[in-house]
Design a protein around this motif. Structure first.
Motif, PDB file in Angstrom:
ATOM      1  N   ASP A 244       0.808  -1.220   0.000  1.00 50.39           N
ATOM      2  CA  ASP A 244       0.000   0.000   0.000  1.00 50.39           C
ATOM      3  C   ASP A 244       0.841   1.268   0.000  1.00 50.39           C
ATOM      4  O   ASP A 244       0.419   2.298  -0.551  1.00 50.39           O
ATOM      5  N   LEU A 245       2.004   1.232   0.649  1.00 48.22           N
ATOM      6  CA  LEU A 245       2.826   2.438   0.684  1.00 48.22           C
ATOM      7  C   LEU A 245       3.217   2.853  -0.731  1.00 48.22           C
ATOM      8  O   LEU A 245       3.166   4.043  -1.076  1.00 48.22           O
ATOM      9  N   MET A 246       3.611   1.885  -1.554  1.00 51.56           N
ATOM     10  CA  MET A 246       3.948   2.227  -2.939  1.00 51.56           C
ATOM     11  C   MET A 246       2.710   2.641  -3.720  1.00 51.56           C
ATOM     12  O   MET A 246       2.795   3.465  -4.634  1.00 51.56           O
ATOM     13  N   ALA A 247       1.547   2.091  -3.370  1.00 45.70           N
ATOM     14  CA  ALA A 247       0.309   2.504  -4.038  1.00 45.70           C
ATOM     15  C   ALA A 247      -0.004   3.967  -3.728  1.00 45.70           C
ATOM     16  O   ALA A 247      -0.458   4.721  -4.598  1.00 45.70           O
ATOM     17  N   VAL A 248       0.241   4.396  -2.493  1.00 44.98           N
ATOM     18  CA  VAL A 248       0.031   5.809  -2.136  1.00 44.98           C
ATOM     19  C   VAL A 248       0.993   6.688  -2.932  1.00 44.98           C
ATOM     20  O   VAL A 248       0.618   7.749  -3.440  1.00 44.98           O
ATOM     21  N   GLY A 249       2.242   6.228  -3.069  1.00 48.39           N
ATOM     22  CA  GLY A 249       3.190   6.964  -3.905  1.00 48.39           C
ATOM     23  C   GLY A 249       2.737   7.013  -5.350  1.00 48.39           C
ATOM     24  O   GLY A 249       2.902   8.035  -6.031  1.00 48.39           O
ATOM     25  N   ALA A 250       2.125   5.912  -5.824  1.00 44.89           N
ATOM     26  CA  ALA A 250       1.615   5.878  -7.202  1.00 44.89           C
ATOM     27  C   ALA A 250       0.479   6.883  -7.392  1.00 44.89           C
ATOM     28  O   ALA A 250       0.376   7.525  -8.448  1.00 44.89           O
ATOM     29  N   LEU A 251      -0.372   7.025  -6.375  1.00 42.92           N
ATOM     30  CA  LEU A 251      -1.436   8.022  -6.446  1.00 42.92           C
ATOM     31  C   LEU A 251      -0.844   9.422  -6.604  1.00 42.92           C
ATOM     32  O   LEU A 251      -1.341  10.235  -7.410  1.00 42.92           O
ATOM     33  N   GLN A 252       0.224   9.701  -5.855  1.00 43.05           N
ATOM     34  CA  GLN A 252       0.865  11.019  -5.938  1.00 43.05           C
ATOM     35  C   GLN A 252       1.465  11.255  -7.318  1.00 43.05           C
ATOM     36  O   GLN A 252       1.343  12.335  -7.890  1.00 43.05           O
ATOM     37  N   ALA A 253       2.115  10.205  -7.858  1.00 41.23           N
ATOM     38  CA  ALA A 253       2.738  10.336  -9.177  1.00 41.23           C
ATOM     39  C   ALA A 253       1.690  10.583 -10.260  1.00 41.23           C
ATOM     40  O   ALA A 253       1.899  11.389 -11.179  1.00 41.23           O
ATOM     41  N   ALA A 254       0.562   9.908 -10.170  1.00 40.99           N
ATOM     42  CA  ALA A 254      -0.510  10.110 -11.146  1.00 40.99           C
ATOM     43  C   ALA A 254      -1.010  11.549 -11.093  1.00 40.99           C
ATOM     44  O   ALA A 254      -1.221  12.195 -12.133  1.00 40.99           O
ATOM     45  N   SER A 255      -1.165  12.056  -9.870  1.00 41.02           N
ATOM     46  CA  SER A 255      -1.611  13.441  -9.718  1.00 41.02           C
ATOM     47  C   SER A 255      -0.607  14.421 -10.315  1.00 41.02           C
ATOM     48  O   SER A 255      -0.983  15.361 -11.022  1.00 41.02           O
ATOM     49  N   HIS A 256       0.686  14.181 -10.059  1.00 44.09           N
ATOM     50  CA  HIS A 256       1.727  15.061 -10.600  1.00 44.09           C
ATOM     51  C   HIS A 256       1.766  15.026 -12.132  1.00 44.09           C
ATOM     52  O   HIS A 256       2.163  16.002 -12.778  1.00 44.09           O
ATOM     53  N   ALA A 257       1.349  13.879 -12.696  1.00 42.35           N
ATOM     54  CA  ALA A 257       1.341  13.747 -14.155  1.00 42.35           C
ATOM     55  C   ALA A 257       0.062  14.305 -14.772  1.00 42.35           C
ATOM     56  O   ALA A 257      -0.134  14.209 -15.987  1.00 42.35           O
ATOM     57  N   GLY A 258      -0.808  14.860 -13.942  1.00 41.27           N
ATOM     58  CA  GLY A 258      -2.054  15.434 -14.441  1.00 41.27           C
ATOM     59  C   GLY A 258      -3.110  14.397 -14.734  1.00 41.27           C
ATOM     60  O   GLY A 258      -4.057  14.667 -15.489  1.00 41.27           O
ATOM     61  N   LEU A 259      -2.978  13.219 -14.131  1.00 33.43           N
ATOM     62  CA  LEU A 259      -3.926  12.134 -14.365  1.00 33.43           C
ATOM     63  C   LEU A 259      -4.866  11.991 -13.174  1.00 33.43           C
ATOM     64  O   LEU A 259      -4.462  12.168 -12.021  1.00 33.43           O
ATOM     65  N   SER A 260      -6.101  11.640 -13.459  1.00 33.97           N
ATOM     66  CA  SER A 260      -7.092  11.433 -12.420  1.00 33.97           C
ATOM     67  C   SER A 260      -7.240   9.934 -12.129  1.00 33.97           C
ATOM     68  O   SER A 260      -7.354   9.126 -13.046  1.00 33.97           O
ATOM     69  N   VAL A 261      -7.221   9.579 -10.855  1.00 33.70           N
ATOM     70  CA  VAL A 261      -7.460   8.201 -10.427  1.00 33.70           C
ATOM     71  C   VAL A 261      -8.862   8.153  -9.840  1.00 33.70           C
ATOM     72  O   VAL A 261      -9.191   8.937  -8.935  1.00 33.70           O
ATOM     73  N   PRO A 262      -9.769   7.292 -10.346  1.00 31.08           N
ATOM     74  CA  PRO A 262      -9.514   6.204 -11.297  1.00 31.08           C
ATOM     75  C   PRO A 262      -9.936   6.507 -12.733  1.00 31.08           C
ATOM     76  O   PRO A 262      -9.928   5.604 -13.565  1.00 31.08           O
ATOM     77  N   THR A 263     -10.297   7.760 -13.028  1.00 37.56           N
ATOM     78  CA  THR A 263     -10.803   8.068 -14.375  1.00 37.56           C
ATOM     79  C   THR A 263      -9.786   7.732 -15.457  1.00 37.56           C
ATOM     80  O   THR A 263     -10.128   7.119 -16.485  1.00 37.56           O
ATOM     81  N   ARG A 323     -12.540  -0.215  -3.136  1.00 36.37           N
ATOM     82  CA  ARG A 323     -12.894   1.135  -2.719  1.00 36.37           C
ATOM     83  C   ARG A 323     -13.059   1.998  -3.976  1.00 36.37           C
ATOM     84  O   ARG A 323     -13.785   1.607  -4.886  1.00 36.37           O
ATOM     85  N   LYS A 324     -12.378   3.133  -4.046  1.00 37.25           N
ATOM     86  CA  LYS A 324     -12.673   4.093  -5.109  1.00 37.25           C
ATOM     87  C   LYS A 324     -11.522   4.355  -6.083  1.00 37.25           C
ATOM     88  O   LYS A 324     -11.617   5.276  -6.893  1.00 37.25           O
ATOM     89  N   SER A 325     -10.444   3.565  -6.007  1.00 37.82           N
ATOM     90  CA  SER A 325      -9.302   3.845  -6.889  1.00 37.82           C
ATOM     91  C   SER A 325      -9.316   3.005  -8.159  1.00 37.82           C
ATOM     92  O   SER A 325      -8.349   3.002  -8.919  1.00 37.82           O
ATOM     93  N   THR A 326     -10.413   2.290  -8.404  1.00 33.27           N
ATOM     94  CA  THR A 326     -10.549   1.505  -9.632  1.00 33.27           C
ATOM     95  C   THR A 326     -11.872   1.856 -10.309  1.00 33.27           C
ATOM     96  O   THR A 326     -12.880   2.106  -9.643  1.00 33.27           O
ATOM     97  N   ALA A 327     -11.837   1.869 -11.648  1.00 29.44           N
ATOM     98  CA  ALA A 327     -13.044   2.207 -12.406  1.00 29.44           C
ATOM     99  C   ALA A 327     -12.938   1.600 -13.804  1.00 29.44           C
ATOM    100  O   ALA A 327     -11.922   0.994 -14.167  1.00 29.44           O
TER     101      ALA A 327
END
Length: 333
Positions: A244-263, A323-327
């Motif tokens: 999960d720790l790396m998943a939280v980091g992945a969420l941050q990286a997606a945000s920095h890349a201008g990507l929306s999770v899970p859209t 939860r809400k990080s997949t779509a």
């Protein structure tokens, strides 16, 4: 090796060696230093077990984890200590920071402190470290099948969790799935990567080498790995991570890349740490029941120290928490 051999090498009495080991002020400083040098040269570990029985010392277990800063371990420690308290057993714990050499030191220090048994709940294990514990001190390991014939073991079956996660993604239309792995030097991370790959193949999902990136089991490593994946010209639409720790980091990286999770991209973690339900969006993850692992490890040690028997631990089965990080998979642009 016993105290008499140390005394013979140091050319002092066994009583003097005993006083040095017990930090008695009655021994001259020069003599004490000489005896301690001999003890170090001979790699002697005092056997205080018999003495502990004579003085009626309370029973004590050792608990070793990989990283006290990783939220996976505090719940495991809390559950193990609560079970021990019910039995009147004290617990001391140490952590290795994922360093096998440090594991040797942890086991040695616990033996020196006369623990009755040790639960080694670490990702990193090697035989040399485990052999620091004499036969009189039973060990129980967490999911280390390579040592199951020599040591007590709490097995974890990763396949079910990965199958559930991949079936969930496939139902959402995802077939382009990446993976952020932990270092291959950590046995648990290596097995998680292997089980993810096997589950992908069983579900006839393509495993693309360029979409498997190695992280470090921490948020920073997950962020770096996800940034690498998202920078690809053709990138996965969903990413699983080894914890999960790396998943939280992945969420941050997606945000920095201008990507929306899970859209724009779906992310699934592993462990179901408390932080998984607190981040935005709340993280879909594979739950690994830490209290269950602690209970099996404690029961195994308790039986070993009572009658020397090997308790057959039940297999721990992870399960998917949605939860809400997949779509649904986004349309290709």
């Amino acid at each position: 090796m016993d105290i008499r051999q140390v005394a013979k090498r140091a050319k002092v009495s066994t009583a003097t060696v005993s006083r040095v080991l017990n930090d008695s002020p009655s021994v001259r400083e020069k003599t004490s230093a000489h005896v301690r040098n001999v003890i170090a040269e001979m790699n002697y570990v005092p056997n205080t077990h018999a003495r502990s029985l004579r003085v009626g010392r309370a029973r004590m277990y050792g608990l070793i984890v990989s990283d006290i800063n990783n939220p996976f371990f505090p719940e495991l420690i809390d559950a193990f200590e609560a079970l021990a308290a019910q039995q009147g057993i004290d617990v001391i714990f140490m952590h290795t920071n994922y360093d096998p050499k440090r594991l040797q030191s942890c086991i040695r220090r616990m033996v020196e402190r006369s623990v009755d048994g040790i639960a080694v709940m670490t990702s990193e294990v090697d035989l040399e470290a485990l052999q620091m514990a004499p036969e009189r001190v039973p060990l129980v390991l967490m999911n280390q099948p390579a040592f199951k014939d020599r040591y007590r073991n709490v097995p974890v079956e990763y396949a079910t969790g990965f199958r559930e996660a991949l079936e969930h993604l496939r139902e959402l239309g995802h077939t382009d799935i990446g993976f952020i792995s932990g270092p291959s030097t950590l046995s648990s991370a290596k097995r998680r990567r292997e089980e993810w790959s096997l589950a992908m193949k069983r579900l006839k999902l393509p495993v693309r080498k360029g979409w498997v990136i190695t992280g470090d089991m921490r948020m920073e490593g997950g962020e770096r790995a996800m940034a690498e994946l998202m920078a690809l010209e053709e990138r996965p639409t969903a990413v699983l991570t080894s914890n999960d720790l790396m998943a939280v980091g992945a969420l941050q990286a997606a945000s920095h890349a201008g990507l929306s999770v899970p859209t724009d991209v779906s992310i699934i973690g592993f462990d179901d740490l408390p932080i998984a339900s607190m981040v935005m969006p709340p993280l879909t993850t594979i739950q690994l029941p830490r209290r269950e692992i602690a209970a099996y490890a404690f029961a195994s040690l308790l039986q070993a120290t009572r009658d020397g028997m090997v308790a057959n631990s039940d297999v721990v089965h992870p399960t998917l928490i949605v939860r809400k990080s997949t779509a649904v998979v986004p349309p290709r642009r």
